[in-house]
Design an enzyme around this catalytic site. Structure first.
Site, PDB file in Angstrom:
ATOM      1  N   ASP A   1      -5.926  -3.559  -2.254  1.00 39.83           N
ATOM      2  CA  ASP A   1      -4.891  -3.270  -1.260  1.00 39.83           C
ATOM      3  C   ASP A   1      -4.222  -4.537  -0.709  1.00 39.83           C
ATOM      4  OD1 ASP A   1      -3.543  -2.469   1.186  1.00 39.83           O
ATOM      5  OD2 ASP A   1      -4.725  -0.629   1.118  1.00 39.83           O
TER       6      ASP A   1
ATOM      7  N   SER B   1       0.823  -1.200   0.000  1.00 37.15           N
ATOM      8  CA  SER B   1       0.000   0.000   0.000  1.00 37.15           C
ATOM      9  C   SER B   1       0.868   1.265   0.000  1.00 37.15           C
ATOM     10  CB  SER B   1      -0.973  -0.038   1.187  1.00 37.15           C
ATOM     11  OG  SER B   1      -2.027   0.872   1.007  1.00 37.15           O
TER      12      SER B   1
END
Length: 307
Positions: free
Chosen positions: A156, A42
């Protein structure tokens, strides 16, 4: 001292807390410890990618200039079919610091972590377009639209591997320095006055955001538009929808990080204490960078003794 060690850096997920990675890297560099490979999840993928192109100073300067008006300018709101934001601004954010386009252009090998939305499995991205890799790794479910890569829809990487220690080891590192941004989340009570929500934004900027959102939803039913505006502008004591999603994801990632780090502990673990920051508190860069630097410095003696 470091001649016979291959040192890897694992940069964890954590949304706005990710600016702490900048400070941590600066502290490591000051010590003279070389970084031979990086894995990022991320926001860790984004910061790691910029660092691997040699432009961390540019990113730091940009982060320190962030205020809520600039944060708002990077919201590319779309009709919420699979996410509220398209994430196209990621290309602009990355390209303002470097001209690098592909993984082969990194000065340090980098791998990025994403999650296969269909199978739930971890996907390690280490080739192709850098922007595509970052976009996949940062795509918080429900907030950013997923990314299509081959036959997969990716979101993610924090859903499966918030602090990618094992990925760094698989890159050949025999000494791993990990930065965990999710170690201080669960014990923070909800406090409306400290929320990073639209209520913190000056009235002028708040109106600008409302206009942006309204423009994106000009074909939607009035009831839908009214609800969207309510989510962002409400002064209610209850958390708004973005904060609920961000905090819920953070809690999950903290628990998962604990398990993963216990199973495969890094040689050095840096844990900035930024649990009160919310998903879009990117305007808190100075504090985040300093906390990352401070916590990394705290571990420097440990790093030296082990190496």
């Amino acid at each position: 001292m470091y001649k016979h060690k291959k040192i890897g850096l694992a940069l964890g997920s954590g949304s706005a807390r990710g600016w702490a990675h900048i400070g941590a890297i600066e502290a490591i560099e000051e010590t003279g410890i070389p970084i031979h490979c990086i894995a990022g999840t991320s926001i860790g993928a984004f910061v790691g990618a910029v660092y691997a192109t040699g432009h961390l100073a540019s990113l730091k300067e940009f982060a320190l200039q962030m205020d809520w008006k600039k944060v708002i300018s990077y919201f590319d709101v779309v009709f919420p079919k699979s996410g509220f934001m398209d994430g196209k601004k990621v290309q602009e954010l990355f390209s303002m610091h470097t001209d690098a386009k592909t993984f082969e252009e990194f000065k340090i090998p980098v791998k990025m972590i994403a999650t296969d939305l269909k199978t739930g499995k971890k996907v390690v991205i280490d080739s192709g377009n850098i922007i595509e890799g970052i976009r996949a790794s940062v795509s918080v479910p429900g907030v950013f639209t997923p990314v299509r890569r081959g036959d997969k829809w990716l979101v993610d990487g924090g859903l499966v591997d918030p602090v990618p220690v094992s990925v760094v080891r698989n890159m050949g590192a025999d000494f791993v320095i990990a930065v965990d941004l999710n170690s201080d989340l669960i014990n923070h009570d909800y406090k409306p006055k400290k929320q990073t929500s639209i209520e913190k934004i000056p009235k002028k900027e708040r109106n600008e955001l409302m206009l942006r959102i309204s423009a994106q939803y000009n074909t939607a039913e009035n009831a839908v538009k009214a609800k969207i505006n309510q989510w962002f502008s409400s002064s209610s004591k209850s958390p708004n929808i973005i904060d609920v999603m961000g905090t819920s994801l953070g809690i999950m990632q903290e628990q998962l990080s604990r398990i993963n780090l216990a199973m495969d502990p890094p040689e050095i673990l840096i844990q900035p204490r930024l649990g009160d920051l919310k998903m879009f508190d990117f305007d808190q860069a100075e504090r985040s960078i300093m906390e990352g630097y401070t916590q990394a410095k705290y571990q420097i003696d440990n790093i030296k003794s082990v190496l």
